[in-house]
Write an enzyme that holds these catalytic residues in place. Structure first.
Site, PDB file in Angstrom:
ATOM      1  N   SER A  74      50.453  -1.383  58.598  1.00  0.00           N
ATOM      2  CA  SER A  74      50.127  -2.799  58.633  1.00  0.00           C
ATOM      3  C   SER A  74      49.501  -3.261  57.309  1.00  0.00           C
ATOM      4  CB  SER A  74      49.204  -3.066  59.822  1.00  0.00           C
ATOM      5  OG  SER A  74      49.141  -4.430  60.126  1.00  0.00           O
ATOM      6  N   ASP A 118      58.439  -3.743  66.748  1.00  0.00           N
ATOM      7  CA  ASP A 118      57.334  -4.468  66.115  1.00  0.00           C
ATOM      8  C   ASP A 118      57.755  -5.914  65.885  1.00  0.00           C
ATOM      9  OD1 ASP A 118      55.033  -5.168  64.793  1.00  0.00           O
ATOM     10  OD2 ASP A 118      55.458  -4.024  62.973  1.00  0.00           O
ATOM     11  N   HIS A 145      54.509  -1.528  66.394  1.00  0.00           N
ATOM     12  CA  HIS A 145      53.750  -1.581  65.143  1.00  0.00           C
ATOM     13  C   HIS A 145      53.055  -0.243  64.845  1.00  0.00           C
ATOM     14  CE1 HIS A 145      51.903  -3.925  61.936  1.00  0.00           C
ATOM     15  NE2 HIS A 145      50.699  -3.541  62.319  1.00  0.00           N
TER      16      HIS A 145
END
Length: 441
Positions: free
Chosen positions: A159, A359, A419
């Site tokens: 991220s 994601d 994610h």
């Protein structure tokens, strides 16, 4: 800068889960401590030596893990929810990355996790400060832990951690070339990474529409706010772009009945209702950072782990400063770093991109979009490669991922993962680590 950085090292016995049968006679060796990266700014780190039944840690690489947010804790979430030796129930993790490498978790930027600042003016406000602090930490770490100076060293990230990883990797590469930091830096892996926020935002509508999570009206609404974000970024109005990003997420939640931004196959029930939203940054923090500080992990970190570590100051609560970390980075949040990835490739640094199929916040379509914008001379040759299907084991018939590589750039498409790839597809994530670090399968 204040006094020289101080490195506090503790060698300790880890927590043992009752009734757990271990493959070896003892748990892996651990170290942890603080580095003062600036006067009154303290960075917490936690190192686990590799735990492999047939290889010593000196025969395996060292991985630095960088969490996202900004403000999410690698020493907490990455460690106990994703890749560390134990999960948050203190049970052995079968897919821990310690089978393939030693792992160095760092709570960064300062104020994240157990890291803290004594003065609120010292929170990082941009990537430059984040990188500068990490250079101080890495310089101190490799100076004190000489056993890791020649071991292959990789940065893995997730991220917003990927954005930080790109900047840190470039600065580290230059420091190694100059001889100011002694380490065997081998490359960076950017997982579901916030490299080009605009490309992610522009792909949200088409991705959700293609997966039947938006109708025509919803697609038009999401596309409209995405264009507003694009206009703000084109005018270098990055603070406004961050505010509009929050607005875009609200519109998506309203149209999708609260789809989970981290995995579209699950549903996120918001803590703050749309008519009670209040402060934008608080709302964004709750959605993207507090989400990784849930009660069970919070209780573990501020209870048994704090007691185990013994060095956390009384005034410091795990995650206590994380909202300030997030808010202070708001102006920098939507800035792209595609150019830094280009510089890494030009410097012949190995760069890997990996992304979870499910994601949304950093969907694969958005990742592919910014990759097409690279000025790397070999991009065309990379694009022409045919991807290869990957399986978690020779016996498996289910496709776990696809992989493509050319020269010093590689991409992994991880199927059935959101994610947090290691949480959703632990076996495939471990296989990927071994491939990236050039270990025999």
């Amino acid at each position: 800068m204040g006094p020289p950085p101080v490195l506090l090292l503790l060698l300790v016995l880890p927590l043992l889960a009752a009734g757990v049968v271990l493959r070896q006679s003892q748990e892996p060796k651990e170290l942890w401590g603080y580095v003062q990266v600036r006067s009154k700014a303290h960075m917490f780190w936690w190192l686990y030596y590799a735990d492999n039944p047939t290889k010593d840690f000196t025969e395996l690489p060292l991985i630095l893990w960088l969490q996202g947010g900004p403000g999410a804790s690698g020493c907490g979430f990455g460690n106990f929810e994703e890749i560390g030796p134990l999960d948050k129930e203190m049970k052995r993790r079968n897919t821990t990355w310690l089978q393939a490498a030693s792992i160095l978790f760092v709570d960064n930027p300062v104020g994240t996790g157990f890291s803290y600042v004594d003065d609120c003016s010292l929170f990082a406000k941009n990537l430059t400060t984040v990188v500068s602090d990490m250079m101080v930490f890495l310089g101190e770490f490799f100076t004190r832990r000489t056993e890791f100076q020649t071991i292959p060293f990789y940065i893995f990230s997730e991220s917003y951690g990927g954005k930080m990883a790109a900047g840190i990797a470039l600065e580290l590469h230059e420091a190694v070339q100059k001889g100011t930091i002694k380490c065997n830096f081998m490359g960076a892996a950017l997982g579901d990474s916030w490299i080009s926020p605009l490309d992610s935002v522009l792909s949200w509508g088409p991705y959700l529409y293609s997966t039947s999570l938006l109708d025509d009206k919803g697609l038009a609404e999401v596309t409209g706010v995405a264009k507003e974000i694009m206009d703000a970024i084109n005018k270098n109005q990055y603070g406004l772009a961050t505010e509009l990003w929050g607005k875009a997420e609200d519109i998506i939640e309203e149209n999708t009945d609260n789809v989970n931004f981290y995995n579209i196959m699950t549903k996120e029930v918001p803590e703050v209702k749309s008519n009670e939203q209040g402060n934008l940054h608080l709302r964004l923090y709750q959605r993207h950072v507090r989400n990784m500080h849930k009660d069970s992990l919070n209780e573990l970190m501020n209870g048994p782990i704090r007691k185990k570590l013994k060095i956390i100051p009384d005034c410091v609560k795990w995650g206590g400063q994380s909202i300030e970390v997030f808010q202070n980075m708001a102006e920098d949040f939507m800035k792209p770093v595609i150019d830094i990835v280009d510089q890494l490739l030009a410097a012949n640094v190995n760069v890997t991109v990996y992304n979870g199929q499910l994601d949304l916040i950093v969907d694969t379509m958005g990742q592919e979009a910014w990759i097409r914008k690279l000025k790397w001379p070999n991009l065309n040759q990379f694009s022409q490669q045919r991807w290869k299907a990957l399986y978690v084991s020779p016996e498996s018939t289910e496709t776990a991922a696809f992989h493509k590589a050319y020269e010093n750039f590689a991409f992994f498409w991880i199927l059935k993962a959101g994610h947090m790839v290691p949480s959703d597809q632990g076996e495939m994530a471990l296989k990927m680590v071994r491939m990236v670090t050039q270990q025999q399968q």
